[in-house]
Design a protein around this motif. Sequence first.
Motif: not given
Length: 423
Positions: A123-143
Amino acid sequence: MTSPVELAPADCTYLHLDTARSPMHWAMVLELAPGPRLHLDEVRARVRERVRLYDLFRLGVRNGRWRRAEAVLAERVDIDKHVTGAEYRDDADLHRQLAARHETALPRPEPLWHITLFTPAGTGVQYVLLRVHHALSDGIAGAAFAALLADGGPEQLTEFERFATTPRYRIPSIDPEVLKESKAAFEDQWKAGRSGRDWPELTRSGRREVALTSASTRDLRRAARNHGASVHEFLLAAIGRTLSLAPPRDTSSELLRVTLPVTHDQGFRHTGNAVLVSLVNLLGAEPALDRQLERARAELAFVAAKRPELSLAATDDAPKIPWPVHRAIANASMRRMSPDIHIGINPGFSQVRAVLGTPIAALTPISPLVGYSFSVTGLILGGRTSFGIVTDPAALADGYAATFAGNFDRVLREAAEREGAHP
């Protein structure tokens, strides 16, 4: 692969700091609401449909360690490699698996992002992990990367365009007098945090621990109001109090040298990296929240007035020097700065809150360890504010990420329950 763009100096900073044992990618953990489970094939089909929306999704980097980085566009993205599935037994196992992926570098020159769908064994819920290299984007633009998964038609997905299609963010030259004042302010902050510090340093072990927690945004605002503070001031103070009450390895660090991200793009409309780093010195052995608030308020006021973050800005007019030399300078600067911890408090932007018909219950950011052994990154998104904690267990002891998360929850609860005297 073809060469689409030239990476901006701020993008290259994260390539200079990137090592096999300390990869420079950030991550976002999506907790899906209870309901019918997504199948990996469904997720891959959605990503396959969206990956050609923006060149950003096909952007990778060739070289970038000791040889000059070259941005490349993949003609085709291998979705089976970039979108994978995993099973987890319980929360502790999930967090271990998140940490293992946070330790693992994204392969080059493939597009520098990866998605993992986590499904519970029982039982439990699903999770999705998205990883992005910081050279591509900071957290704000990562949207922008939400468009790989989020529900919605063309009209709804337009909200991500500003983070994917604008030119890569570049910082122009800074007025010499402004830069002079900024450098003096940064040096003052560095000197102020030079003594009274006993925080364990980041090791070369490459190990990571991850913990996730969250709080009601309404409760956080009430707690801040109860103490006559802004939410930003309150969260800095609450983190300082938590670390004072339960330090790692029973250390007693009078001061904590903190890297605090500050965006150079006040319009929040960029692609790439617009984040600069400021230094603040919080109290590391002060359990009184009001005292922590006094310090946090003074530090934030200093940063707002003096803008010390500009002193380390990777501007477009920086001297052109050989890549290995630039890498050596960047790493020497980080060693000299010698931060203890990182605290990021970020606003959320996305109004799209579902993946393949399943609502997203929570979004939690996870940051890389960039010279420090402890990081807590918050995301204020609607009614919930989430916090991703990352630690180097070789420095702070096994289990400290979860220990901090539990104590932080208690500190936030106690503050929200207090009846403040402030109107």
